[in-house]
Design a protein around this motif. Sequence first.
Motif, PDB file in Angstrom:
ATOM      1  N   LYS A  72       0.831  -1.205   0.000  1.00 53.12           N
ATOM      2  CA  LYS A  72       0.000   0.000   0.000  1.00 53.12           C
ATOM      3  C   LYS A  72       0.865   1.255   0.000  1.00 53.12           C
ATOM      4  CE  LYS A  72      -4.093  -1.923   2.253  1.00 53.12           C
ATOM      5  NZ  LYS A  72      -4.941  -1.899   3.461  1.00 53.12           N
ATOM      6  N   ARG A 130       0.835   4.025  -2.829  1.00 55.01           N
ATOM      7  CA  ARG A 130       0.597   5.418  -2.455  1.00 55.01           C
ATOM      8  C   ARG A 130       1.716   6.307  -2.978  1.00 55.01           C
ATOM      9  NH1 ARG A 130      -0.056   5.086   3.152  1.00 55.01           N
ATOM     10  NH2 ARG A 130      -2.090   4.203   2.715  1.00 55.01           N
ATOM     11  N   LYS A 175       1.145   6.882  -6.568  1.00 52.86           N
ATOM     12  CA  LYS A 175       0.066   7.855  -6.764  1.00 52.86           C
ATOM     13  C   LYS A 175       0.550   9.264  -6.452  1.00 52.86           C
ATOM     14  CE  LYS A 175      -3.707   4.630  -5.870  1.00 52.86           C
ATOM     15  NZ  LYS A 175      -4.796   4.250  -4.962  1.00 52.86           N
TER      16      LYS A 175
END
Length: 102
Positions: free
Chosen positions: A38, A42, A45
């Motif tokens: 994750k 992230r 992103k």
Amino acid sequence: MNHQPPPVSRIGWDDQKIMRTRRELDSVKAIMKENVQKIMERQGKLDDLVERAQRLEEASDVYVKCAVKIKREMSWKANSLRYGIIAVSSVSAFAGLAYSFL
């Protein structure tokens, strides 16, 4: 002398406790792996967001420059029309004044 720890069964641990501990450890490892994934997603992103923000900033700079250029052109056109009207009025007034002296 050999100082080895006593066998597991002698210190009060039985196979069920060991298996439960291993399952808990495996569960924690799985959670940590998921958390790392994750975090990596992230980060990807965030990198995309930074890139998009930079492109948006560049586009806004171009927009501002274009808007300033258009504003100058419109101001020049408005002023040239105003100066043209003043010039025509002045010539007409001067011609009228000159005609009155004839």
